[in-house]
Design a protein around this motif. Structure first.
Motif, PDB file in Angstrom:
ATOM      1  N   SER A   1       0.813  -1.218   0.000  1.00 42.98           N
ATOM      2  CA  SER A   1       0.000   0.000   0.000  1.00 42.98           C
ATOM      3  C   SER A   1       0.844   1.265   0.000  1.00 42.98           C
ATOM      4  N   ASP A   2       2.173   1.091  -0.020  1.00 41.64           N
ATOM      5  CA  ASP A   2       3.095   2.232  -0.049  1.00 41.64           C
ATOM      6  C   ASP A   2       2.947   3.117   1.184  1.00 41.64           C
ATOM      7  N   SER A   3       2.605   2.495   2.326  1.00 36.61           N
ATOM      8  CA  SER A   3       2.435   3.265   3.557  1.00 36.61           C
ATOM      9  C   SER A   3       3.636   3.157   4.487  1.00 36.61           C
ATOM     10  N   LEU A   4       4.672   2.438   4.071  1.00 37.14           N
ATOM     11  CA  LEU A   4       5.866   2.313   4.895  1.00 37.14           C
ATOM     12  C   LEU A   4       6.717   3.570   4.816  1.00 37.14           C
ATOM     13  N   GLU A   5       7.371   3.870   5.926  1.00 39.89           N
ATOM     14  CA  GLU A   5       8.331   4.963   5.916  1.00 39.89           C
ATOM     15  C   GLU A   5       9.421   4.654   4.890  1.00 39.89           C
ATOM     16  N   HIS A   6       9.909   5.710   4.238  1.00 40.61           N
ATOM     17  CA  HIS A   6      10.860   5.538   3.141  1.00 40.61           C
ATOM     18  C   HIS A   6      12.081   4.733   3.565  1.00 40.61           C
ATOM     19  N   SER A   7      12.617   4.993   4.760  1.00 40.27           N
ATOM     20  CA  SER A   7      13.833   4.315   5.188  1.00 40.27           C
ATOM     21  C   SER A   7      13.611   2.817   5.365  1.00 40.27           C
ATOM     22  N   VAL A   8      12.410   2.425   5.846  1.00 34.12           N
ATOM     23  CA  VAL A   8      12.110   1.010   6.006  1.00 34.12           C
ATOM     24  C   VAL A   8      11.970   0.357   4.636  1.00 34.12           C
ATOM     25  N   ARG A   9      11.283   1.031   3.733  1.00 35.76           N
ATOM     26  CA  ARG A   9      11.120   0.496   2.376  1.00 35.76           C
ATOM     27  C   ARG A   9      12.483   0.352   1.685  1.00 35.76           C
ATOM     28  N   TYR A  10      13.339   1.340   1.852  1.00 37.95           N
ATOM     29  CA  TYR A  10      14.652   1.293   1.230  1.00 37.95           C
ATOM     30  C   TYR A  10      15.463   0.116   1.772  1.00 37.95           C
ATOM     31  N   ALA A  11      15.385  -0.109   3.093  1.00 38.07           N
ATOM     32  CA  ALA A  11      16.128  -1.215   3.692  1.00 38.07           C
ATOM     33  C   ALA A  11      15.637  -2.559   3.159  1.00 38.07           C
ATOM     34  N   LEU A  12      14.337  -2.686   2.969  1.00 39.42           N
ATOM     35  CA  LEU A  12      13.790  -3.936   2.470  1.00 39.42           C
ATOM     36  C   LEU A  12      14.189  -4.179   1.013  1.00 39.42           C
ATOM     37  N   VAL A  13      14.220  -3.117   0.232  1.00 45.14           N
ATOM     38  CA  VAL A  13      14.508  -3.270  -1.195  1.00 45.14           C
ATOM     39  C   VAL A  13      16.001  -3.372  -1.455  1.00 45.14           C
ATOM     40  N   ASN A  14      16.806  -2.613  -0.710  1.00 44.56           N
ATOM     41  CA  ASN A  14      18.227  -2.500  -1.026  1.00 44.56           C
ATOM     42  C   ASN A  14      19.171  -3.057   0.023  1.00 44.56           C
ATOM     43  N   GLY A  15      18.695  -3.252   1.282  1.00 43.53           N
ATOM     44  CA  GLY A  15      19.609  -3.666   2.337  1.00 43.53           C
ATOM     45  C   GLY A  15      20.145  -5.070   2.117  1.00 43.53           C
ATOM     46  N   GLU A  16      21.452  -5.219   2.140  1.00 47.79           N
ATOM     47  CA  GLU A  16      22.066  -6.510   1.871  1.00 47.79           C
ATOM     48  C   GLU A  16      21.716  -7.546   2.943  1.00 47.79           C
ATOM     49  N   CYS A  17      21.419  -7.098   4.176  1.00 49.38           N
ATOM     50  CA  CYS A  17      21.163  -8.049   5.265  1.00 49.38           C
ATOM     51  C   CYS A  17      19.700  -8.495   5.292  1.00 49.38           C
ATOM     52  N   TYR A  18      18.890  -8.091   4.308  1.00 46.21           N
ATOM     53  CA  TYR A  18      17.470  -8.430   4.347  1.00 46.21           C
ATOM     54  C   TYR A  18      17.097  -9.487   3.310  1.00 46.21           C
ATOM     55  N   THR A  19      18.053 -10.273   2.853  1.00 46.99           N
ATOM     56  CA  THR A  19      17.774 -11.259   1.813  1.00 46.99           C
ATOM     57  C   THR A  19      16.674 -12.223   2.239  1.00 46.99           C
ATOM     58  N   ASP A  20      16.779 -12.792   3.449  1.00 51.41           N
ATOM     59  CA  ASP A  20      15.777 -13.747   3.911  1.00 51.41           C
ATOM     60  C   ASP A  20      14.412 -13.101   4.075  1.00 51.41           C
TER      61      ASP A  20
ATOM     62  N   ARG B   1      13.252 -10.425   2.445  1.00 50.59           N
ATOM     63  CA  ARG B   1      12.683 -10.164   1.120  1.00 50.59           C
ATOM     64  C   ARG B   1      12.126 -11.447   0.506  1.00 50.59           C
ATOM     65  N   ALA B   2      12.856 -12.546   0.682  1.00 49.88           N
ATOM     66  CA  ALA B   2      12.378 -13.809   0.132  1.00 49.88           C
ATOM     67  C   ALA B   2      11.073 -14.232   0.811  1.00 49.88           C
ATOM     68  N   ALA B   3      11.000 -14.061   2.143  1.00 48.78           N
ATOM     69  CA  ALA B   3       9.788 -14.448   2.874  1.00 48.78           C
ATOM     70  C   ALA B   3       8.594 -13.599   2.468  1.00 48.78           C
ATOM     71  N   LEU B   4       8.849 -12.335   2.137  1.00 45.93           N
ATOM     72  CA  LEU B   4       7.765 -11.421   1.773  1.00 45.93           C
ATOM     73  C   LEU B   4       7.467 -11.420   0.279  1.00 45.93           C
ATOM     74  N   GLY B   5       8.306 -12.090  -0.501  1.00 46.19           N
ATOM     75  CA  GLY B   5       8.107 -12.090  -1.945  1.00 46.19           C
ATOM     76  C   GLY B   5       8.532 -10.800  -2.612  1.00 46.19           C
ATOM     77  N   ILE B   6       9.425 -10.045  -1.964  1.00 46.52           N
ATOM     78  CA  ILE B   6       9.933  -8.801  -2.552  1.00 46.52           C
ATOM     79  C   ILE B   6      11.118  -9.146  -3.436  1.00 46.52           C
ATOM     80  N   PRO B   7      11.144  -8.703  -4.700  1.00 45.49           N
ATOM     81  CA  PRO B   7      12.252  -9.061  -5.601  1.00 45.49           C
ATOM     82  C   PRO B   7      13.607  -8.658  -5.033  1.00 45.49           C
ATOM     83  N   GLN B   8      14.599  -9.473  -5.302  1.00 40.26           N
ATOM     84  CA  GLN B   8      15.956  -9.163  -4.874  1.00 40.26           C
ATOM     85  C   GLN B   8      16.503  -8.028  -5.737  1.00 40.26           C
ATOM     86  N   PRO B   9      17.362  -7.176  -5.164  1.00 43.85           N
ATOM     87  CA  PRO B   9      17.924  -6.074  -5.959  1.00 43.85           C
ATOM     88  C   PRO B   9      18.793  -6.601  -7.094  1.00 43.85           C
ATOM     89  N   ASP B  10      18.721  -5.938  -8.216  1.00 45.33           N
ATOM     90  CA  ASP B  10      19.494  -6.331  -9.390  1.00 45.33           C
ATOM     91  C   ASP B  10      20.869  -5.689  -9.303  1.00 45.33           C
TER      92      ASP B  10
END
Length: 257
Positions: free
Chosen positions: A170-189, A191-200
């Motif tokens: 719903s795009d209601s997350l704070e920008h910093s949290v969204r950025y960490a989920l999309v780009n943070g290297e330590c969030y691989t597991d 992102r996989a659990a949530l079905g968020i694509p891995q960064p290219d």
């Protein structure tokens, strides 16, 4: 809310040490009707002219608001009135647990990809087998914690389940949290659990220098300064790119293009 009920609310430091947000404090005052929850003495007529936050055990285990006399009697275990028994059977923090659907004891740790939000609005995310992290939010960093430490720090009533996937969609997350989920290297597991694509990300062996790299007079000295921080193949590739840059850069260039 009357300022005379809990004057420390003007500073917020008093109720925050009990892990209460301002909203929670106001809910407590509304629940009490601005009077002692045992003897019903109005706040202004108590011996100290205000009510006290009563807790049992951990600071976050707030039971309610009492006048000074009733608070002392409870501490000395001398309160046996019907009002006192009713009060103890309806502790505020236990009612909060019931309202958000969590047990009053440490519950099983949610799986990787789960999130909780505490009473201050900070979102903690479980991103690996043992740690919960709160990406920088509202300009602040929160420490990484294990599940049992979160419980000890905030209490079960302050750890409400949070639907991270729905908030992300719903795009209601704070920008910093969204950025960490999309780009943070330590969030691989996570992102996989949530079905968020891995960064290219490009392979490391085709990494190119950025403007933050130092310009150390010659490409050779720059590569020497990087040895030990990158692989030999990366050193070779960086050297080639720097040599190419020196052929195309102007004589006054100070940064790697």
């Amino acid at each position: 809310m009357s300022a005379k009920t809990l004057p420390e609310h003007d500073r917020c430091d008093n109720h925050r040490k009990y892990r209460l947000s301002c909203k929670q404090l106001e809910d407590l005052i509304e629940r009490s009707g601005q009077q002692c929850e045992i003897c019903q003495t109005p706040s202004a007529r108590t011996s100290w002219g205000r009510l006290h936050l009563d807790h049992c055990g951990p600071k976050w285990a707030v039971r309610g608001l009492l006048c000074g006399n009733c608070n002392i009697k409870l501490e000395d275990d001398k309160a046996g009135s019907i009002g006192a028994r009713s009060y103890l059977a309806n502790a505020w923090w236990e009612q909060r647990c019931s309202a958000i659907g969590v047990p009053t004891t440490l519950r099983p740790e949610p799986p990787i990809g789960s999130a909780i939000r505490n009473q201050f609005g900070t979102i903690y995310i479980r991103y690996d087998d043992c740690l919960w992290d709160a990406p920088r939010q509202n300009g602040r960093n929160a420490p990484q914690m294990q599940w049992d430490r979160l419980y000890r720090s905030y209490g079960p009533h302050n750890l409400a389940p949070f639907d991270l996937r729905a908030a992300f969609d719903s795009d209601s997350l704070e920008h910093s949290v969204r950025y960490a989920l999309v780009n943070g290297e330590c969030y691989t597991d996570t992102r996989a659990a949530l079905g968020i694509p891995q960064p290219d990300r490009p392979p490391r062996d085709v990494w190119t220098p950025r403007k933050s790299l130092p310009w150390l007079e010659t490409p050779e000295r720059t590569v020497d300064a990087l040895r030990g921080f990158v692989t030999p193949e990366e050193c070779r590739r960086i050297g080639e790119l720097l040599l190419e840059d020196t052929r195309t850069a102007s004589p006054n260039a100070r940064d790697v293009a």
